[in-house]
Write an enzyme that holds these catalytic residues in place. Sequence first.
Site, PDB file in Angstrom:
ATOM      1  N   ALA A 242       0.796  -1.232   0.000  1.00  0.00           N
ATOM      2  CA  ALA A 242       0.000   0.000   0.000  1.00  0.00           C
ATOM      3  C   ALA A 242       0.826   1.279   0.000  1.00  0.00           C
ATOM      4  O   ALA A 242       0.278   2.366   0.160  1.00  0.00           O
ATOM      5  CB  ALA A 242      -0.987   0.037   1.166  1.00  0.00           C
ATOM      6  N   ALA A 243       2.126   1.179  -0.217  1.00  0.00           N
ATOM      7  CA  ALA A 243       2.917   2.409  -0.305  1.00  0.00           C
ATOM      8  C   ALA A 243       2.478   3.250  -1.503  1.00  0.00           C
ATOM      9  O   ALA A 243       2.422   4.482  -1.424  1.00  0.00           O
ATOM     10  CB  ALA A 243       4.405   2.080  -0.411  1.00  0.00           C
ATOM     11  N   GLY A 244       2.176   2.592  -2.617  1.00  0.00           N
ATOM     12  CA  GLY A 244       1.693   3.328  -3.779  1.00  0.00           C
ATOM     13  C   GLY A 244       0.364   3.996  -3.518  1.00  0.00           C
ATOM     14  O   GLY A 244       0.118   5.124  -3.969  1.00  0.00           O
ATOM     15  N   ASP A 245      -0.521   3.332  -2.785  1.00  0.00           N
ATOM     16  CA  ASP A 245      -1.810   3.935  -2.440  1.00  0.00           C
ATOM     17  C   ASP A 245      -1.622   5.113  -1.484  1.00  0.00           C
ATOM     18  O   ASP A 245      -2.332   6.123  -1.575  1.00  0.00           O
ATOM     19  CB  ASP A 245      -2.720   2.889  -1.797  1.00  0.00           C
ATOM     20  CG  ASP A 245      -3.082   1.774  -2.763  1.00  0.00           C
ATOM     21  OD1 ASP A 245      -3.168   2.034  -3.974  1.00  0.00           O
ATOM     22  OD2 ASP A 245      -3.282   0.634  -2.292  1.00  0.00           O
TER      23      ASP A 245
END
Length: 325
Positions: A242-245
Amino acid sequence: MTAIAVLGSTNMDLVAYVPKAPLPGETVTGRAFRTVPGGKGANQAVAAARSGGKVVMIGAVGADEFGVRLRSALTAAGVETAGLRTVEGASGTAHITVDDEGGNRIVVIPGANGSVTGLEAGDEARIAAAGALLLQLELPLPAVLAGARAARAHGVRTVLTPAPAQPLPAELLAATDLLVPNEHEAATLTGLTDPRQAAEALLTTVSEVVITLGAAGVLHAARGQDPLTVPAPRVRAVDTTAAGDTFVGALAVALGEGRPMPEALRWASAAAALSVQRHGAQDSMPTRAETDSFALAGWEAEHGQAAPAAASGPGDAEAEAGAAS
């Protein structure tokens, strides 16, 4: 506050932590297991809310225990859930393996998300009231298209994360204001593995693109502008889930506040860098105050002096982990 609508998935993440991910046919022993609220849509909603946005979530959960927990997690993060309906059957789940290097492998089972095939009563009004609509591809494509059409009709900025990676119809790309793929998704869309070449190719169908490059930072390209690369802060990753989110949610808030793109990219990169230092999806996402503090410390480290009051971008050090997806 920046008003943001999110049309997307909600999943319960079933996370297994292992020293090394198993190869095909191999069994390994894990060291921990957790159930964590997730889903790319819900993740981006929580990230935007914690970054200071006023966020409404549109989607579906199942009539099960996971559905209750998923809705409660969004509410606890300050996300409005009037557009999150409950349907019969199971909620969506994501089965995630996280290794000791922070890498992850994910299998998504749509569950209730598969029932969202279009907009329902009140959804278009929720989109029209927002400054930006965040979209991903964990809902059926007709719903994503319907959301993009509604946003375009009401002059709302559409931010699309093309994940899971897949070819996209021309209509959806034409209705997208900002496309945010990672380098693998950009390659799927263009057939080009070099991010700069992929960005150039994407600009034939969208007006602006940000490609997240993990440890290498992010690449921004827009028609009529020179490409810009923003390195990621140097941190040690423990879980890139979820780093991209996190990056997308924080970026939407920063742009909604009118920050210039370079500053917005640095601030969103700081949020993503904080998230990879923690376990889980939504559990890892920083608050606005945490991102501000981390970004400010990075600026001062880069320039060797106290930052001016307006500064909010992190240092441009080479990263060990950045806006991963």
